[in-house]
Design an enzyme around this catalytic site. Structure first.
Site: not given
Ligand code: UDX
Ligand code: UDX
Length: 466
Positions: A94, A278, A280, A348
């Site tokens: 984060p 992701c 932001q 998120r």
């Molecule tokens: C992912 C990517 O890993 C991150 O870099 C990207 O930018 C966003 O998506 P995401 O899978 O969405 O993260 O995160 P989250 O759903 O929060 O899952 C992370 C998991 O790791 C959690 O379940 C948490 O409990 C676990 N965790 C975290 C561990 O097991 N060990 C740790 O030390 C920290």
């Molecule tokens: C994004 C990237 O697409 C992916 O490749 C990366 O691994 C993680 O981040 P994600 O955040 O899951 O994926 O969703 P995405 O479909 O990219 O949408 C992101 C945000 O942009 C959403 O809130 C979506 O509603 C918005 N969006 C997307 C728009 O407002 N307009 C568009 O034309 C496309």
């Protein structure tokens, strides 16, 4: 090296689906996903597949096929690390909420913890794969920790293998990726590690789509891809405001420019603002890295993408207030959608949170219906902003499991997520039970404008001038 045991640390939105697909496509590889969060692991192991912690179309089928065959979910982190030849790190990174780089830099404390744990536990050579999105040059920090903490004779190779899946389409993105990116050291050992990981993907991804680079290019490409995608959304959203003033229609503009093959049609949908875990975070990260190197013009350039996005969310809320005769106090405003986009339960950075926050500050009563987001999540999203007490958030926002109830007696409906089911509602029935004039603020350009206007709604679509 022939890989037959993989471990993934982090059973989240990325780790869970990614490993499920690897396990499904590679029945000869034992894949163990570990997480410190017991409840999350229990949910991944639940017999009832509707209880999986991540909702993704098609994921339940894959999990049910591979689970307990060669896909395992466990809290025994150390055992899984020790067994595996290849360890994916997929923990969350984060934005830092404290100290240097607060509000901008990525918080790498979980990554470092994982590296130390791997170093302490490993009794054989390991390939460590960065799946989490990380600032450029993180691999060298991980390598430092592994080489200096580990037992001297054990060798570690670090690969960067960013995940490009989008939520809501995770399964098809994983099964049919545009490309798989693998960054590694240019040494012979580095190249061997790259080959080992390439061979895992080659079980289902055509070889020409597996791209290999050096580690830094791979790490930077992930941030760049997200920055470019977010920039397109902010660019079209910037134009949406101008469209409203000039009488142009942003969807028409998007279509016209998108037919230029150099621009392309995707990611040009004007909206109430992008959300998700992701965009932001990764742009802030890019801005922070640029600033660290003294590249202020580069940093300011990318920061505008975020500034525009914040403006769009605020502008949407202010438009509701202005249109409802400059007062929304005690008025019921129904939100259809809370997730940051359709087909996910992830909230998120969802625009809905910020729009709700603005409206609650004006003392309106918000009624939310979302097909997948549970009410507890909505409250914790609001509480996290810390704008008001959690008691006040609970007073101001009510959640509904029925959209018609959510809209009943409302002065206005705001469309915050583009869930397909919203299009299928009986809008005449909704209209009949609302306060008049009945307003719809379509932050997603989702609904049929003519149909709604015919019914009698006052319809405002983001980016559409009169
Ligand atoms: C992912 C990517 O890993 C991150 O870099 C990207 O930018 C966003 O998506 P995401 O899978 O969405 O993260 O995160 P989250 O759903 O929060 O899952 C992370 C998991 O790791 C959690 O379940 C948490 O409990 C676990 N965790 C975290 C561990 O097991 N060990 C740790 O030390 C920290
Ligand atoms: C994004 C990237 O697409 C992916 O490749 C990366 O691994 C993680 O981040 P994600 O955040 O899951 O994926 O969703 P995405 O479909 O990219 O949408 C992101 C945000 O942009 C959403 O809130 C979506 O509603 C918005 N969006 C997307 C728009 O407002 N307009 C568009 O034309 C496309």
């Amino acid at each position: 090296m022939n890989i037959n045991k993989i471990c993934c640390i982090g059973a989240g939105y990325v780790g869970g689906p990614t490993m499920a697909v690897i396990a499904q496509k590679c029945p000869h590889i034992k894949v163990t996903v570990v997480d410190v969060n017991q409840a999350r692991i229990a949910a991944w192991n639940d017999k009832d597949l509707t209880k999986l912690p991540v909702y993704e179309p098609g994921l339940d089928k894959i999990v049910s096929e591979a689970r307990n065959r060669n896909l395992f979910f466990s809290t025994e982190v150390e055992k899984a690390i020790d067994e595996a030849q290849m360890i994916f790190i997929s923990v969350n990174t984060p934005t830092k909420t404290y100290g240097k780089g607060k509000g901008m830099a990525a918080d790498l404390k979980y990554i470092e913890l994982c590296a130390r744990q791997i170093a302490n536990v490993a009794t054989s050579d390991k390939i460590v794969v960065e799946k989490s999105t990380l600032p450029v040059r993180t691999a060298s920090a991980i390598k430092d920790i592994l080489d200096n903490t580990g037992k001297g004779n054990i060798k570690f190779q670090i690969l960067s293998n960013p995940e490009f899946l989008a939520e809501g389409t995770a399964v098809s993105d994983l099964i049919n990726p545009d490309r798989v990116l693998i960054g590694g050291e240019t040494t012979p050992e580095g190249q061997q590690a790259i080959t080992a990981l390439s061979e895992v993907y080659a079980n289902w991804v055509p070889k020409e789509r597996i791209l290999t680079t050096n580690v830094w290019s791979s790490e930077l490409s992930k941030l760049t891809a997200n920055a470019f995608l977010a920039q397109r959304v902010s660019s079209i959203n910037a134009l949406s405001e101008l469209c409203e003033k000039t009488g142009a229609n942003v969807d028409e503009v998007a279509k016209a420019i998108g037919m230029d093959s150099r621009i392309g049609p995707k990611f040009l949908k004007s909206s109430v603002g992008f959300g998700g875990s992701c965009f932001q975070k990764d742009i802030l990260n890019l801005v922070y890295i640029a600033k660290t190197y003294g590249l202020n013009e580069v940093a300011n350039y990318w920061e505008q993408v975020i500034i525009m996005n914040d403006h769009q969310k605020r502008r949407f809320a202010h438009n509701i207030i202005k249109t409802l005769y400059n007062t929304v106090a005690d008025k019921k405003i129904a939100f259809l959608g809370w997730a940051f986009k359709k087909d996910t339960n992830d909230t998120r950075e969802s625009a809905a949170i910020y729009v709700a926050d603005e409206l609650l500050s004006e003392q309106s009563n918000i009624a939310v219906y979302d097909p997948k987001v549970v009410s507890q999540q909505m409250y914790s999203d609001l509480d996290y902003l810390n704008t008001r007490s959690s008691e006040d958030n609970r007073k101001g926002l009510t959640t509904y499991s029925n959209p018609y109830e959510a809209c009943k007696d409302a002065h206005a409906i705001a469309i915050l997520t583009e869930w397909d089911e919203f299009k299928t509602y009986d809008w005449q029935k909704i209209y009949d039970h609302m306060q008049k004039p009945a307003f719809v603020f379509d932050g997603r350009g989702l609904l049929d404008k003519n149909k709604l206007k015919e019914i009698g709604f006052v319809y405002y679509r983001i980016g559409e001038g009169e």
